[in-house]
Structure formats: structure tokens, C-alpha cells
Design an enzyme around this catalytic site. Structure first.
Site, mmCIF file in Angstrom:
data_model
loop_
_atom_site.group_PDB
_atom_site.id
_atom_site.type_symbol
_atom_site.label_atom_id
_atom_site.label_comp_id
_atom_site.label_asym_id
_atom_site.label_seq_id
_atom_site.Cartn_x
_atom_site.Cartn_y
_atom_site.Cartn_z
ATOM 1 N N GLU A 332 0.789 -1.241 0.000
ATOM 2 C CA GLU A 332 0.000 0.000 0.000
ATOM 3 C C GLU A 332 0.818 1.286 0.000
ATOM 4 O OE1 GLU A 332 -3.987 -1.188 2.405
ATOM 5 O OE2 GLU A 332 -2.223 -0.814 3.626
HETATM 6 C C1 TNX Z 1 -4.708 -3.731 4.555
HETATM 7 S S1 TNX Z 1 -3.172 -6.157 4.122
HETATM 8 C C2 TNX Z 1 -3.436 -3.548 5.076
HETATM 9 C C3 TNX Z 1 -3.268 -3.143 6.459
HETATM 10 C C4 TNX Z 1 -4.585 -2.943 7.147
HETATM 11 C C5 TNX Z 1 -5.544 -4.027 6.733
HETATM 12 C C6 TNX Z 1 -6.842 -3.989 7.459
HETATM 13 C C7 TNX Z 1 -2.052 -5.162 4.045
HETATM 14 C C8 TNX Z 1 -0.813 -5.669 3.536
HETATM 15 N N1 TNX Z 1 -2.290 -3.889 4.412
HETATM 16 O O1 TNX Z 1 -2.476 -1.992 6.546
HETATM 17 O O2 TNX Z 1 -4.370 -2.982 8.525
HETATM 18 O O3 TNX Z 1 -5.774 -3.909 5.366
HETATM 19 O O4 TNX Z 1 -7.625 -5.103 7.145
#
Ligand code: TNX
Length: 525
Positions: A332
Site C-alpha cells: 500500500e
Molecule cells: C490492509 S493487508 C493492510 C493493512 C490494514 C488491513 C486492514 C495489508 C498488507 N495492508 O495496513 O491494517 O488492510 O484489514
């Protein structure tokens, strides 16, 4: 054999033995078995820890001490715990996708291939537990614990069964976010105990994020000093000292669980930028961030401090990690060009590889060329195109499956559930259970899937009760997906076996969710 034998995950082979059950008595002795001779140095024998666990388990259940012996007394009724020399393996293994159905004419008594295989044979005149490795023995102890039945008269018995077992996948994990809400060492031990109880062998700790940094690293003391006091929403925080870390690793290892630590870069880094202003273009520390947005923070490839930081923190982390894997995050990063992202991920990966550790990264790293061979790419968002995973696997990556819609155990069970998030949908017991890992990414080369890992993000989870409410019963279902052969999986059968587990969680005082998809005994009042 009783109608329901509540072993979860379902073993490869579980069949009745034509004998009355084994009854734990005052004479019950656990024997560390060797090939005839007495054990020279009991404390150093690799089967001793598992034998201690068995004596403790039986003794607690029966309410009296159970003796441990290092020489076979030769009387019936003993529990033999034995490490086998590397016996010839059966021809097809459960690790091989598409391996034939079990119980199809092969010698049911032969130990399947693999380090984690074990065998438990129970009859009225004794119990045998055999494995090739201490980890295999620990799995056998867990199976024995799930087989034990406490009788109304206070007695304890084990039904006469033969269990011959080994996991389908080598990597069976839980990713736990201790950054958004800190999880104390005692609470973490409860979670690790649950992993062991469901034969999960990896605890992936998400140690850093925008909100906080949770592991003290010798080269960068300001990280926990400035960025660990709080959790999301201003809740209390905390961090693990080097001594805490050793305690966590040792506790996990005794339960067959290895720790895979994650420092998340090049995004999710506000805690680092709050501690070290040099990581920001203006040289000034950012503000503490205790909200739950994602994607806004980032490292900068063109700042010299960034590369020194990556080398320091991943060097420290690799040195503090006895296991083979270190996770570099990579998820992300919403504000960076692909070339800069790739350079930063490669810098983190190189620092990990320089210490001989294997790199793990979230799915976005699949797009980065030049990652070390054997890198593990962890899928999390299942709305994506399979092509980059297939391409990465063809270049030698292995794929770890954490599809949000199936195994994100921070997703609400249903729309009315008070805890959790919803971005990947609602995840009920059936969703966590009824899916086939080998069908998830069409086109992957055979053997590319290394395993399955559930995830528990803690934006909304503040207490141990919150954590276990999200984990139970779904974690048991995910464990069965990761361990058991597809033909051994059946939701109705799982729910029948889980009934006894609900009673067990109650006895332990754990909070859990009485999913309407399960079949539970009346609540304890
Ligand atoms: C996505 S899954 C994220 C996290 C959040 C999560 C909440 C991922 C690699 N990144 O930063 O906590 O969703 O479900």
C-alpha cells in the site's frame, strides 16, 4: 472409537484400533524411548521436552503427577515418546499437491514424509508417539491433548485410535498486527498457545506501522523511545525489549512456532519518520499518527539517511531472528512511482539477504525485478490479477496465500458484528474454511504455494478478548485448510469436531464467537 473424534486440523489418517480406550492411572509413566539402551543424558535428549509436555498434560488432566522415565520399565501401560531415525518415507506425500487419497492401500502405519510428520497409536495397554523431529513430536502431543476425554467420575481416557499425520503445507501462519494496538507479551503467549494448538507453525509479527514501532533495535534506540507509547485512538502502547523478544522466540519455539518479524517499508513508515526527522525531505520529525488511514507515508530513495536506515533496521532484525525469514512489508504505497518503490524494496531485501535470511513481502513486491531467489510473495487483496503472481512464481518466488475475503480475521463475521473492518467483506466460518488454495491463482506452477496465513489487523481490536473473539472459531478453520488434505475437509464434519473445542475455549476462559454456522454446547454461565 466415539462418533466424533475432535482432532482439528483433520489428520491424514485417523482410524479406530480394536481395543478398549487407554485409561490414565496412578501407574501411568511417560518413557522417552530409545533403541533399547537407557538415555545417557536425559536433559539433553531431543525427545525430552515433548515427553515433559505429555507427562504434564496427562498429569493435569488426571489430577496427579505422571512419572517420566528414561529407561523402559517394560510393563504395560506406558506412554512411549520416540524420535525415529529417518525412516523410509511412503511414496506419495501430502505435501505434493494432487497426491493420492490416503488410506488407499499404503501402509497406514508408515510415517509420511517430512519433518513435521508424526504418529500416535493408542490402545488400552499403552500409547506410542513417534516422529522424526521435536516439531513432529509437539504435533503429536497436541493431537493427544485433543483426544483426551475427562470422564464424569474424574477419570481420564484416550480412545483407541491410530493417527498418522503430516501437514499439506509447510507454512501455516498467523500475521498479527502489534503496531496498531500493542499486544503485551502475556497476551501474545495466549495467541502463540492457540497457534500451537492448531498446528500452525508461523507467527508473523507486523512490528511497525504509521502509528507505532514495537521492537527495540540496538542501532536505532529512538524508534521505540519516541514512537511506541500509544496505539490507535490514543490507547496505551508499548514495545518489546530485546529480553522480551528472546522470551517470545523461546516460548514460540517450544510450541513448534517460528517467528517471522516484519518491518513494513517503504510505506507505513510514519512511526519511523516521527522518530528520525532525517527520513523526511524537510528534515523534521512528522507528528505522531493514531488514526487508521493507510497509504500516506513513504520513505524517500533520494535521501541518504534512508539507505542507512534500511541497512540498520533490517540488519538488526535479521541478527535478532533465528528463523530463516524476514518480512519487508511493501504494501500500500500509494504515492510513489514504481521505479522508486522497486529501488527501496530491493534495498530492504538486499539488507535481509546479506544476513542470509529469506525475504518475504506483501503482494506488491511481485512487481519488483531482481528480488533474491526463493522470495515469498504474500497475497492479501484477492481482487487482483493473478498474472504478476504467476510471473513472480515462474521467476522462482513462492506464494503465501492470505486472501482477505477468506483469512483476514479482522473482517467482521457479519454486518452487525461490533469489532473489525469490512473492506474485504464479511468472513464467517464457512468463508474461512470452504476454499481451495491450489485453485486460488490459476496458472501458478505446481508447488509454488508455500502455504496459507491468516491475518489479524488490530485497528479496532484493543484487548486479548477482542483478539480471541476474532480468532475463534475461524483460526481453527484456516488451520485445517493449511494442514489437511482437501479430501479430508468437510464443513459439517468440522463443525461437529469444533463443538468440543468451544468447550475447551470456555474452560480456558477465552472469549470466542458462537458463530451460527457452528454447533455449540450451552454457554457456561
Ligand atoms: C490492509 S493487508 C493492510 C493493512 C490494514 C488491513 C486492514 C495489508 C498488507 N495492508 O495496513 O491494517 O488492510 O484489514
Amino acid at each position: 472409537m466415539p462418533d466424533v473424534v475432535p482432532v482439528v486440523p483433520a489428520p491424514l489418517v485417523l482410524e479406530p484400533v480394536d481395543a478398549p480406550p487407554y485409561v490414565v492411572s496412578a501407574a501411568t509413566t511417560v518413557v522417552v524411548a530409545t533403541t533399547g539402551a537407557a538415555v545417557d543424558d536425559p536433559a539433553a535428549h531431543p525427545a525430552t521436552p515433548a515427553a515433559v509436555l505429555v507427562a504434564d498434560l496427562l498429569g493435569r488432566a488426571a489430577g496427579h503427577a505422571v512419572r517420566l522415565a528414561f529407561e523402559d520399565p517394560g510393563v504395560p501401560g506406558a506412554v512411549h515418546v520416540r524420535l525415529l531415525p529417518d525412516a523410509p518415507a511412503a511414496s506419495t506425500g501430502p505435501g505434493a499437491p494432487g497426491a493420492g487419497a490416503v488410506g488407499d492401500g499404503r501402509d497406514a502405519d508408515a510415517l509420511p514424509p517430512g519433518d513435521e510428520a508424526y504418529r500416535v497409536v493408542v490402545a488400552a495397554d499403552g500409547v506410542r508417539l513417534d516422529a522424526r523431529t521435536p516439531e513432529g513430536l509437539v504435533h503429536g502431543v497436541v493431537t493427544l491433548r485433543q483426544l483426551l476425554r475427562e470422564l464424569p467420575d474424574g477419570g481420564v481416557e484416550v480412545p483407541a485410535v491410530r493417527v498418522v499425520d503430516a501437514p499439506r503445507y509447510a507454512w501455516r501462519g498467523l500475521s498479527l498486527d502489534v503496531a496498531r494496538h500493542f499486544v503485551s507479551v502475556p497476551d501474545l503467549k495466549v495467541v502463540i498457545g492457540l497457534l500451537g494448538h492448531y498446528k500452525l507453525n508461523v507467527l508473523h509479527l507486523h512490528l511497525t506501522d504509521d502509528q507505532a514501532w514495537r521492537l527495540d533495535l540496538p542501532s536505532r534506540p529512538e524508534l521505540v523511545r519516541r514512537s511506541s507509547a500509544h496505539s490507535v485512538g490514543g490507547d496505551p502502547g508499548g514495545h518489546y525489549s530485546a529480553a522480551d523478544w528472546d522470551e517470545i522466540l523461546t516460548f514460540a519455539q517450544a510450541r513448534g512456532v517460528r517467528v517471522v518479524p516484519e518491518i513494513d517499508v517503504p510505506g507505513h513508515v510514519n512511526a519511523a519518520q516521527h522518530a528520525y526527522g532525517e527520513l523526511n525531505p524537510d528534515g523534521r520529525p512528522t507528528d505522531e499518527y493514531l488514526g487508521i488511514e493507510v497509504g500516506f507515508s513513504r520513505l524517500h530513495d533520494d535521501l541518504p539517511a534512508t539507505h542507512a536506515f534500511l541497512a540498520d533496521v533490517f540488519g538488526d532484525l535479521a541478527r535478532m531472528t533465528p528463523g530463516a525469514y524476514v518480512h519487508v512489508g511493501g504494501d500500500e504505497v500509494l504515492t510513489m512511482a514504481p521505479e522508486e518503490y522497486a529501488r527501496l524494496v530491493r534495498a530492504a531485501a538486499d539488507a535481509v539477504a546479506a544476513h542470509g535470511r529469506t525475504v518475504v513481502g506483501w503482494q506488491e513486491v511481485a512487481h519488483v525485478d531482481g528480488l533474491p531467489p526463493g522470495t515469498v510473495v504474500q497475497l492479501w487483496d484477492d481482487r487482483v490479477d493473478p498474472a504478476p503472481f504467476v510471473a513472480a512464481a515462474e521467476r522462482g518466488a513462492r506464494i503465501l496465500l492470505s486472501p482477505g475475503s477468506r483469512v483476514y480475521l479482522d473482517m467482521k463475521y457479519d454486518a452487525d458484528f461490533p469489532l473489525g473492518l469490512e473492506w474485504a467483506g464479511h468472513v464467517e466460518l464457512r468463508d474461512a474454511y470452504a476454499w481451495e488454495p491450489e485453485e486460488f491463482l490459476p496458472g501458478l506452477p505446481e508447488g509454488a504455494v508455500i502455504g496459507v496465513e491468516a491475518a489479524l489487523w488490530t485497528e479496532t481490536l484493543r484487548t486479548l478478548d477482542d483478539l480471541t473473539t476474532m480468532l475463534l472459531p475461524r483460526l481453527a478453520a484456516v488451520a485445517e485448510v493449511a494442514w489437511s488434505a482437501p479430501e479430508r475437509r468437510d464443513l459439517a464434519d468440522l463443525t461437529r469436531r469444533l463443538t468440543a473445542h468451544g468447550a475447551y475455549w470456555d474452560r480456558l476462559g477465552l472469549a470466542w464467537y458462537r458463530s451460527p454456522q457452528g454447533v455449540w454446547d450451552a454457554p457456561v454461565s
